[in-house]
Write a protein that holds these residues in place. Structure first.
Motif, PDB file in Angstrom:
ATOM      1  N   THR A   1       0.828  -1.327   0.083  1.00  0.00           N
ATOM      2  CA  THR A   1       0.339  -0.029  -0.251  1.00  0.00           C
ATOM      3  C   THR A   1       1.083   1.594   0.504  1.00  0.00           C
ATOM      4  O   THR A   1       0.529   1.758  -0.886  1.00  0.00           O
ATOM      5  CB  THR A   1      -0.865   0.020   0.626  1.00  0.00           C
ATOM      6  OG1 THR A   1      -1.564  -1.036   1.119  1.00  0.00           O
ATOM      7  CG2 THR A   1      -1.556   1.076   1.126  1.00  0.00           C
ATOM      8  N   ALA A   2       2.048   1.044   0.769  1.00  0.00           N
ATOM      9  CA  ALA A   2       2.698   2.398   0.472  1.00  0.00           C
ATOM     10  C   ALA A   2       3.394   2.819  -0.490  1.00  0.00           C
ATOM     11  O   ALA A   2       4.285   4.187  -1.302  1.00  0.00           O
ATOM     12  CB  ALA A   2       3.426   2.179   2.203  1.00  0.00           C
ATOM     13  N   THR A   3       3.992   1.881  -1.094  1.00  0.00           N
ATOM     14  CA  THR A   3       4.169   0.916  -2.561  1.00  0.00           C
ATOM     15  C   THR A   3       3.491   2.433  -2.965  1.00  0.00           C
ATOM     16  O   THR A   3       3.758   3.610  -4.402  1.00  0.00           O
ATOM     17  CB  THR A   3       5.084   0.083  -2.615  1.00  0.00           C
ATOM     18  OG1 THR A   3       6.050   0.039  -2.264  1.00  0.00           O
ATOM     19  CG2 THR A   3       5.858   0.201  -4.238  1.00  0.00           C
ATOM     20  N   ALA A   4       2.356   1.699  -3.614  1.00  0.00           N
ATOM     21  CA  ALA A   4       1.174   2.304  -4.254  1.00  0.00           C
ATOM     22  C   ALA A   4       1.466   3.715  -3.850  1.00  0.00           C
ATOM     23  O   ALA A   4       0.606   4.408  -4.848  1.00  0.00           O
ATOM     24  CB  ALA A   4      -0.044   1.459  -4.242  1.00  0.00           C
ATOM     25  N   LEU A   5       0.821   4.349  -2.742  1.00  0.00           N
ATOM     26  CA  LEU A   5       0.472   5.216  -2.530  1.00  0.00           C
ATOM     27  C   LEU A   5       1.258   6.669  -3.104  1.00  0.00           C
ATOM     28  O   LEU A   5       1.363   7.518  -3.278  1.00  0.00           O
ATOM     29  CB  LEU A   5       0.605   5.915  -1.105  1.00  0.00           C
ATOM     30  CG  LEU A   5      -1.300   4.969  -0.340  1.00  0.00           C
ATOM     31  CD1 LEU A   5      -1.674   5.421   0.539  1.00  0.00           C
ATOM     32  CD2 LEU A   5      -2.139   6.342  -0.756  1.00  0.00           C
ATOM     33  N   GLY A   6       2.739   6.080  -2.946  1.00  0.00           N
ATOM     34  CA  GLY A   6       3.516   6.901  -2.982  1.00  0.00           C
ATOM     35  C   GLY A   6       4.366   7.391  -4.564  1.00  0.00           C
ATOM     36  O   GLY A   6       5.181   8.167  -5.215  1.00  0.00           O
ATOM     37  N   PHE A   7       3.549   6.008  -5.600  1.00  0.00           N
ATOM     38  CA  PHE A   7       3.671   6.206  -6.439  1.00  0.00           C
ATOM     39  C   PHE A   7       2.705   7.189  -6.962  1.00  0.00           C
ATOM     40  O   PHE A   7       2.966   7.787  -7.754  1.00  0.00           O
ATOM     41  CB  PHE A   7       3.441   4.620  -7.258  1.00  0.00           C
ATOM     42  CG  PHE A   7       3.118   5.316  -8.752  1.00  0.00           C
ATOM     43  CD1 PHE A   7       4.334   4.871  -9.759  1.00  0.00           C
ATOM     44  CD2 PHE A   7       2.395   4.567  -9.567  1.00  0.00           C
ATOM     45  CE1 PHE A   7       4.252   5.414 -11.041  1.00  0.00           C
ATOM     46  CE2 PHE A   7       1.945   5.005 -10.794  1.00  0.00           C
ATOM     47  CZ  PHE A   7       2.486   4.910 -11.516  1.00  0.00           C
ATOM     48  N   PHE A   8       2.005   7.234  -6.134  1.00  0.00           N
ATOM     49  CA  PHE A   8       1.001   7.828  -7.016  1.00  0.00           C
ATOM     50  C   PHE A   8       0.913   9.327  -6.467  1.00  0.00           C
ATOM     51  O   PHE A   8       0.890  10.156  -7.438  1.00  0.00           O
ATOM     52  CB  PHE A   8      -0.864   7.928  -6.402  1.00  0.00           C
ATOM     53  CG  PHE A   8      -1.905   8.532  -6.257  1.00  0.00           C
ATOM     54  CD1 PHE A   8      -2.713   8.752  -7.614  1.00  0.00           C
ATOM     55  CD2 PHE A   8      -1.866   9.794  -5.757  1.00  0.00           C
ATOM     56  CE1 PHE A   8      -3.848   9.730  -7.509  1.00  0.00           C
ATOM     57  CE2 PHE A   8      -3.455  10.708  -5.545  1.00  0.00           C
ATOM     58  CZ  PHE A   8      -3.744  10.869  -6.656  1.00  0.00           C
ATOM     59  N   ALA A   9       1.971   9.249  -5.359  1.00  0.00           N
ATOM     60  CA  ALA A   9       2.175  10.436  -4.842  1.00  0.00           C
ATOM     61  C   ALA A   9       3.180  11.994  -5.681  1.00  0.00           C
ATOM     62  O   ALA A   9       2.850  12.966  -6.219  1.00  0.00           O
ATOM     63  CB  ALA A   9       3.026  10.975  -3.585  1.00  0.00           C
ATOM     64  N   VAL A  10       3.943  10.604  -5.969  1.00  0.00           N
ATOM     65  CA  VAL A  10       4.408  11.108  -7.190  1.00  0.00           C
ATOM     66  C   VAL A  10       4.058  11.567  -8.084  1.00  0.00           C
ATOM     67  O   VAL A  10       5.049  12.672  -8.957  1.00  0.00           O
ATOM     68  CB  VAL A  10       6.171   9.911  -7.324  1.00  0.00           C
ATOM     69  CG1 VAL A  10       7.456  10.681  -8.047  1.00  0.00           C
ATOM     70  CG2 VAL A  10       7.196  10.396  -5.733  1.00  0.00           C
ATOM     71  N   VAL A  11       3.635  10.658  -9.043  1.00  0.00           N
ATOM     72  CA  VAL A  11       3.224  10.894 -10.308  1.00  0.00           C
ATOM     73  C   VAL A  11       2.337  12.539 -10.116  1.00  0.00           C
ATOM     74  O   VAL A  11       2.973  13.294 -11.400  1.00  0.00           O
ATOM     75  CB  VAL A  11       2.240   9.632 -10.818  1.00  0.00           C
ATOM     76  CG1 VAL A  11       2.089  10.193 -11.917  1.00  0.00           C
ATOM     77  CG2 VAL A  11       3.136   8.497 -11.002  1.00  0.00           C
ATOM     78  N   THR A  12       1.128  12.149  -9.179  1.00  0.00           N
ATOM     79  CA  THR A  12       1.138  13.708  -8.763  1.00  0.00           C
ATOM     80  C   THR A  12       1.344  14.778  -9.021  1.00  0.00           C
ATOM     81  O   THR A  12       1.034  16.204  -9.432  1.00  0.00           O
ATOM     82  CB  THR A  12      -0.679  13.646  -8.139  1.00  0.00           C
ATOM     83  OG1 THR A  12      -0.017  13.121  -6.802  1.00  0.00           O
ATOM     84  CG2 THR A  12      -1.719  12.697  -8.351  1.00  0.00           C
ATOM     85  N   ALA A  13       2.405  14.766  -7.590  1.00  0.00           N
ATOM     86  CA  ALA A  13       3.433  15.995  -7.123  1.00  0.00           C
ATOM     87  C   ALA A  13       4.256  16.090  -9.046  1.00  0.00           C
ATOM     88  O   ALA A  13       3.593  18.149  -9.456  1.00  0.00           O
ATOM     89  CB  ALA A  13       4.012  15.618  -6.694  1.00  0.00           C
ATOM     90  N   PHE A  14       5.065  15.073  -9.724  1.00  0.00           N
ATOM     91  CA  PHE A  14       5.015  15.967 -11.189  1.00  0.00           C
ATOM     92  C   PHE A  14       4.269  16.645 -12.081  1.00  0.00           C
ATOM     93  O   PHE A  14       4.795  17.605 -12.807  1.00  0.00           O
ATOM     94  CB  PHE A  14       5.773  14.367 -11.790  1.00  0.00           C
ATOM     95  CG  PHE A  14       6.785  14.851 -13.055  1.00  0.00           C
ATOM     96  CD1 PHE A  14       7.557  15.499 -13.499  1.00  0.00           C
ATOM     97  CD2 PHE A  14       5.682  15.035 -14.310  1.00  0.00           C
ATOM     98  CE1 PHE A  14       8.336  15.999 -14.426  1.00  0.00           C
ATOM     99  CE2 PHE A  14       5.987  15.047 -15.036  1.00  0.00           C
ATOM    100  CZ  PHE A  14       7.545  15.572 -15.806  1.00  0.00           C
ATOM    101  N   ASP A  15       2.981  15.804 -11.847  1.00  0.00           N
ATOM    102  CA  ASP A  15       1.925  16.583 -12.672  1.00  0.00           C
ATOM    103  C   ASP A  15       1.816  18.397 -12.631  1.00  0.00           C
ATOM    104  O   ASP A  15       1.317  18.831 -13.626  1.00  0.00           O
ATOM    105  CB  ASP A  15       0.710  15.795 -12.972  1.00  0.00           C
ATOM    106  CG  ASP A  15       0.819  14.620 -13.917  1.00  0.00           C
ATOM    107  OD1 ASP A  15       2.146  14.234 -14.539  1.00  0.00           O
ATOM    108  OD2 ASP A  15      -0.167  13.690 -12.862  1.00  0.00           O
ATOM    109  N   ILE A  16       0.962  18.100 -11.465  1.00  0.00           N
ATOM    110  CA  ILE A  16       0.696  19.307 -10.784  1.00  0.00           C
ATOM    111  C   ILE A  16       2.067  20.014 -11.280  1.00  0.00           C
ATOM    112  O   ILE A  16       1.673  21.797 -11.751  1.00  0.00           O
ATOM    113  CB  ILE A  16       0.372  19.200  -9.498  1.00  0.00           C
ATOM    114  CG1 ILE A  16      -0.767  18.903  -9.204  1.00  0.00           C
ATOM    115  CG2 ILE A  16       0.290  20.645  -8.623  1.00  0.00           C
ATOM    116  CD1 ILE A  16      -1.128  18.139  -7.747  1.00  0.00           C
ATOM    117  N   TYR A  17       3.278  19.736 -10.923  1.00  0.00           N
ATOM    118  CA  TYR A  17       4.427  20.652 -11.105  1.00  0.00           C
ATOM    119  C   TYR A  17       4.740  21.247 -12.116  1.00  0.00           C
ATOM    120  O   TYR A  17       4.556  22.589 -12.952  1.00  0.00           O
ATOM    121  CB  TYR A  17       5.514  20.260 -10.240  1.00  0.00           C
ATOM    122  CG  TYR A  17       6.902  20.619 -10.636  1.00  0.00           C
ATOM    123  CD1 TYR A  17       7.463  22.492 -10.175  1.00  0.00           C
ATOM    124  CD2 TYR A  17       7.981  20.365 -11.929  1.00  0.00           C
ATOM    125  CE1 TYR A  17       8.469  22.772 -10.845  1.00  0.00           C
ATOM    126  CE2 TYR A  17       8.971  21.036 -12.787  1.00  0.00           C
ATOM    127  CZ  TYR A  17       8.774  21.988 -11.570  1.00  0.00           C
ATOM    128  OH  TYR A  17      10.368  22.756 -12.083  1.00  0.00           O
TER     129      TYR A  17
END
Length: 338
Positions: free
Chosen positions: A93-109
């Protein structure tokens, strides 16, 4: 770098509407994911949330995009990641959430950087448009002023020709004075129509013109006292005022100080009221001549001065000063500031 269409440049305005848009897009992504859960294979809890975050950032900005991403991550964790309906955190779960956080942070930036760049491009384009319009107006004004001054020079040369025809021996002096006037016009044009001229105070323009007039008249021995109040004049009117001042000073330099050991000219520009100005040029020279004698000041110089006063829409009076006030001549011109 990629440019966004203008209609996509943060069309949602107002912080409340922007954050409502971010929350609304999260709800859209959630309900689409919730009601389509039986269609999606296991292992895709974030599938509808990525587009929601991207669209929220694009439409409403970075803050609403971050809110949408946080709500999306929590909803996916609770409803669509095993074990369901809990916030249990394990390695998967932590890996999946981390992946989501990284991708969305890059998209937002990335989207925020694109929007900021697009905004800067539009601001620069608007600034360039304003500058181009200002330059166009200045060029048209300069053309008009140059045409007027060339007409004035032609009229002055015609008068000089008549004077030379009547008195051939005066030709060198008359031509020298005509040359000085034309050179002064050229200097003032360069001074006022330079790109940085709009930022220079009126007082500084006048001080520079006074020094140039003294140089052209070879009158460095004459002391010029300046008292100039702050004023706002359009370039066209300021040009006329400076040429008028140059003519008044030249008259004093040439005719007032034949027997004066300490020649002084005092130039004052002051407000009569918030809308009108008064220009006073006073010297301690010989004053007005006797009415029975020909006046050297009633020639071309006075005609040019009266023409400049008329261009300003002003009035002019000249009078000799009493001996108790050091004598001399005072010329007072009153005109509108704009």
């Amino acid at each position: 770098m990629l440019e966004l269409p203008r209609q996509m440049l943060l069309p949602v305005r107002g912080w409340l509407a922007r954050y409502a848009t971010g929350i609304g897009l999260f709800l859209v992504g959630f309900f689409v994911r919730y009601f389509s859960d039986h269609v999606f294979p296991p292992g895709f809890p974030f599938l509808t949330f990525f587009p929601a975050v991207i669209v929220a950032t694009l439409l409403a900005g970075r803050g609403p995009g971050i809110v949408c991403a946080i709500l999306s991550g929590l909803a996916a964790w609770y409803w669509f990641m095993a074990p369901l309906h809990t916030f249990t955190l394990d390695a998967q779960t932590a890996t999946a959430l981390g992946f989501f956080a990284v991708v969305t942070a890059f998209d937002i930036y990335l989207i925020d950087a694109l929007v900021s760049r697009q905004r800067q491009l539009e601001e620069n384009e608007q600034r360039m448009t304003r500058m181009a319009e200002t330059q166009r107006l200045l060029f048209m004004e300069l053309q008009h002023r140059v045409a007027n001054n060339l007409a004035s020079i032609a009229a002055m040369l015609r008068l000089k020709r008549r004077q030379i025809h009547a008195s051939p021996e005066s030709a060198p002096d008359l031509l020298d004075r005509a040359e000085a006037r034309i050179e002064m016009m050229g200097r003032v044009h360069r001074q006022l129509y330079a790109p940085s001229a709009q930022e220079i105070p009126v007082a500084d323009h006048i001080r520079k013109a006074v020094e140039q007039t003294r140089d052209l008249a070879a009158a460095r021995q004459v002391r010029v006292n300046l008292h100039i109040a702050p004023a706002r004049l359009e370039t066209n009117r300021l040009l006329t005022l400076i040429l008028l001042i140059s003519e008044l000073l030249t008259n004093s330099f040439k005719h007032a100080f034949a027997d004066q050991s300490d020649p002084v000219v005092t130039l004052t520009l002051e407000h009569i009221d918030p809308l009108r100005l008064r220009l006073t040029v006073a010297d301690n020279g010989c004053g007005l001549p006797d009415e029975t004698k020909p006046s050297p000041k009633d020639g071309l110089g006075q005609m040019i001065i009266r023409g400049f006063v008329a261009q300003l829409g002003g009035t002019m009076t000249s009078q000799s000063l009493p001996a108790s006030d050091a004598g001399g001549l005072s010329t007072v011109i009153e005109f509108a500031e704009s």
